[in-house]
Design an enzyme around this catalytic site. Sequence first.
Site, PDB file in Angstrom:
ATOM      1  N   LYS A 125      30.674  59.673  50.016  1.00  0.00           N
ATOM      2  CA  LYS A 125      31.007  59.485  48.607  1.00  0.00           C
ATOM      3  C   LYS A 125      30.099  60.386  47.765  1.00  0.00           C
ATOM      4  CE  LYS A 125      30.851  56.578  44.627  1.00  0.00           C
ATOM      5  NZ  LYS A 125      30.159  55.468  43.972  1.00  0.00           N
TER       6      LYS A 125
ATOM      7  N   GLY B 112      28.042  49.730  36.415  1.00  0.00           N
ATOM      8  CA  GLY B 112      27.256  48.523  36.181  1.00  0.00           C
ATOM      9  C   GLY B 112      27.525  47.815  34.877  1.00  0.00           C
TER      10      GLY B 112
ATOM     11  N   ALA C  59      33.542  51.849  39.637  1.00  0.00           N
ATOM     12  CA  ALA C  59      32.639  51.548  38.522  1.00  0.00           C
ATOM     13  C   ALA C  59      33.340  50.820  37.377  1.00  0.00           C
ATOM     14  CB  ALA C  59      31.972  52.808  37.964  1.00  0.00           C
ATOM     15  N   GLY C  60      32.623  49.846  36.854  1.00  0.00           N
ATOM     16  CA  GLY C  60      33.076  49.145  35.656  1.00  0.00           C
ATOM     17  C   GLY C  60      33.738  47.805  35.894  1.00  0.00           C
TER      18      GLY C  60
ATOM     19  N   ASN D 246      30.053  47.100  43.188  1.00  0.00           N
ATOM     20  CA  ASN D 246      28.768  46.629  43.689  1.00  0.00           C
ATOM     21  C   ASN D 246      28.202  45.545  42.771  1.00  0.00           C
ATOM     22  OD1 ASN D 246      26.388  46.841  45.483  1.00  0.00           O
ATOM     23  ND2 ASN D 246      25.376  47.531  43.623  1.00  0.00           N
ATOM     24  N   THR D 247      27.905  45.926  41.527  1.00  0.00           N
ATOM     25  CA  THR D 247      27.240  45.003  40.604  1.00  0.00           C
ATOM     26  C   THR D 247      28.057  43.743  40.362  1.00  0.00           C
ATOM     27  OG1 THR D 247      26.268  46.935  39.509  1.00  0.00           O
ATOM     28  CG2 THR D 247      26.126  44.847  38.349  1.00  0.00           C
TER      29      THR D 247
END
Length: 327
Positions: A170, A231, A257-258, A279-280
């Site tokens: 990635k 995040g 993301a997001g 992830n977050t």
Amino acid sequence: MSAELSLIVNGEPRRAPHGATIADLVESLELNAKKVAVERNGLIVPRSTLADVLLGDGDELEIVHFVGGGNSEETWTVAGRTFRSRLIVGTGKYKDFAQNASALEASGAEIVTVAVRRVNVSDPKAPMLTDYIDPKKFTYLPNTAGCFNAEEAIRTLRLAREAGGWDLVKLEVLGEARTLYPDMRETLKATEVLASEGFLPMVYCVDDPIAAKQLEEAGAVAVMPLGAPIGSGLGIQNRVTIRLIVEGASVPVLVDAGVGTASDAAVAMELGCDGVLMNTAIAEAKDPLLMARAMKRAVEAGRDAYLAGRMATRKYADPSSPLAGLI
């Protein structure tokens, strides 16, 4: 006369003693007779009679049961590698490796992103991610988190390939620390170099269909437009451009993301994306394992909704039951 009967069960040869019933056969296969259906020589045998029907030499039997349906068998492919789960999860922000591993199991994900960092030479026996998440069981996807130019990213992935032999990677090249938005000029440069060196880069990018197509032409095996800043948990901010990227791409498209909650993941899949990376959203949930399970179901539900094709939107109400003939 042979001491045993010769049978064909679900296409495979089997043996059974003379005098055995179908119920005996089912029991010998360690199956629950209440949960299967049996066909013998083309005729269905009522479950209530399984203990009464003797097996005969040469019998052909089909024994079936119910299995999960839906998209559990649906797969997607990137760079010639096929996966069942459309959810990719990260390995940052968890309280420890054990929690990370548990959340990964709960999510059902098969691919996990991993950052490349220096070994702690002052404590070489300190726990490592590979002690908890087996790279033989999960596909490690080395990433370039924290890289702010093409040279840093290329160097990082060269080291990753040397360390683990990984070529599916990635790529993300960030523009600046406040927004963590990608620097597309540096990203494109890194993509071209990595592709020329035999890497298979899945590339984090802006939600721009033109930029996504340029990355594809440069050698990206997947494009990964952001839904919102890394995040942030804001969810997908521009559905229009994500949909345009999906429509124009000939490689997999994954929102990266997001994502903040399960409904965000479902929206990504309803737009036609091949998958979602997060992830977050899991790591910072009050209950990461429960959120991981929610994300798994949301990705599956969103994919099913996309395949089903949503109803048309209307300006005014349209009754489900006809109004004509009312009493």
